[in-house]
Every structure is written in structure tokens, then in C-alpha cells.
Design a protein around this motif. Structure first.
Motif, PDB file in Angstrom:
ATOM      1  N   ASN A  20       0.818  -1.213   0.000  1.00 39.46           N
ATOM      2  CA  ASN A  20       0.000   0.000   0.000  1.00 39.46           C
ATOM      3  C   ASN A  20       0.853   1.266   0.000  1.00 39.46           C
ATOM      4  N   ASP A  91      -4.455  -1.497   5.828  1.00 39.76           N
ATOM      5  CA  ASP A  91      -5.093  -0.811   4.695  1.00 39.76           C
ATOM      6  C   ASP A  91      -4.982   0.709   4.757  1.00 39.76           C
ATOM      7  N   TRP A  92      -4.268   1.234   5.731  1.00 45.99           N
ATOM      8  CA  TRP A  92      -4.162   2.678   5.918  1.00 45.99           C
ATOM      9  C   TRP A  92      -2.776   3.168   5.530  1.00 45.99           C
ATOM     10  N   TYR A 125      -5.068   7.772   3.441  1.00 42.28           N
ATOM     11  CA  TYR A 125      -5.794   6.929   2.491  1.00 42.28           C
ATOM     12  C   TYR A 125      -6.172   5.611   3.145  1.00 42.28           C
ATOM     13  N   ARG A 126      -7.344   5.114   2.779  1.00 40.18           N
ATOM     14  CA  ARG A 126      -7.711   3.736   3.095  1.00 40.18           C
ATOM     15  C   ARG A 126      -7.802   2.986   1.781  1.00 40.18           C
ATOM     16  N   ARG A 128      -8.358  -0.746  -0.398  1.00 45.77           N
ATOM     17  CA  ARG A 128      -8.967  -2.070  -0.424  1.00 45.77           C
ATOM     18  C   ARG A 128      -8.479  -2.746  -1.699  1.00 45.77           C
ATOM     19  N   SER A 135     -10.281   8.906   1.372  1.00 47.14           N
ATOM     20  CA  SER A 135      -9.120   9.736   1.699  1.00 47.14           C
ATOM     21  C   SER A 135      -9.568  10.955   2.486  1.00 47.14           C
TER      22      SER A 135
END
Length: 157
Positions: A20, A91-92, A125-126, A128, A135
Motif C-alpha cells: 500500500n 489498509d491505511w 488513504y484507506r 482495499r 481519503s
């Protein structure tokens, strides 16, 4: 034994975080620094929402990012981002950034030329499945005004 070891949850979380972080770096480089708006859909989910204070309320998905990027490039045609810190947990992803660009529409400097302006902020941001789904941006709004020559004047009592 064939060496088919299972990946631990901690190793998986580290891998997701690293992936990520890289996605956030590539997104900034391709979309903003290279101005490759055709790449937005590769990074932004169809249900993406920008939850920042002044984000367009009705837009969703890649169109939000495209609209914002086009507006930014209109104001700062040579805008260039530098990522100062990129932190991730699962996920962050949190990105601390600085951007420099020539203010094409603001007041001119003393020599009658457009001013270079430095912007700073943080983007959370997240993700997936490797795509941005939410965001939040927090940007220093006072500094660019001061760089353009505006003054802070205290109120008169």
C-alpha cells in the motif's frame, strides 16, 4: 518437506502495508508528477469517496480525483510533489507531502512574474485490494496566501 511454509498474519500485514505504501508512491508519481490522468482508474476504486473538508460532495470514484487534479494543474501547471514521509498500517497509508508549483492565476511578484508557491499537507488513504476507497486531506492554507503576498492583519479593537 517442500518448503511450503504458511505466511503468518504479521508477515501478511507487513506485506499489505508495504504494498500500500508503494501504491501511494506510484499514484503520486504517475498521476500528479507525470500528469497521467489516464492512470487514475488503476489506483482509485469506483466507490472512492474523498472525505476532506472541501471535497466535492456528489462525485465518487476516479472522477473525484480527475476533477481535483485538473483544477490543481490549472492553478499550478508545473506542480511537483515530494513525499516526505509515507507510513502504513494494513489498509491505511499516511503521506506527508510538499508540493511546489508556479501560481498561474494568483498575484504576480514584484517583477511581474507568477510566484512559485510551496504547499504542504498530509493525506490519509484507506485502500482495499490495492485501490484507494477513502481519503482525508489536511493542507496548510495560510502559508500559500502569505507566499502570494497577502498579509494577516489583526482586527482593530
Amino acid at each position: 518437506m517442500t518448503g511450503c511454509a504458511a505466511v503468518s498474519p504479521a508477515e501478511r500485514a507487513q506485506r499489505v502495508s508495504a504494498d500500500n505504501k508503494e501504491r501511494a508512491r506510484l499514484f503520486t508519481e504517475e498521476v500528479y508528477n507525470q500528469k497521467r490522468l489516464d492512470r487514475i482508474a488503476e489506483y482509485v476504486a469506483a466507490d472512492y469517496v474523498d472525505r476532506s473538508e472541501d471535497a466535492p460532495a456528489r462525485l465518487r470514484g476516479p472522477e473525484v480525483v480527475r476533477t481535483q487534479a485538473q483544477a490543481g494543474f490549472a492553478l499550478f501547471p508545473d506542480l511537483r510533489f515530494e513525499l516526505l514521509h509515507v507510513l502504513a498500517e494494513d489498509d491505511w497509508v499516511l503521506v506527508r507531502w510538499r508540493a511546489v508549483g508556479t501560481d498561474a492565476q494568483g498575484p504576480m511578484d514584484d517583477d511581474g512574474r507568477p510566484r512559485a508557491v510551496t504547499l504542504q499537507g498530509d493525506s490519509l488513504y484507506r485502500l482495499r485490494d490495492g485501490r484507494f476507497v477513502e481519503s482525508w486531506d489536511l493542507t496548510d492554507r495560510l502559508s500559500p496566501l502569505l507566499q502570494r503576498g497577502y498579509k494577516v492583519v489583526p482586527p482593530t479593537p
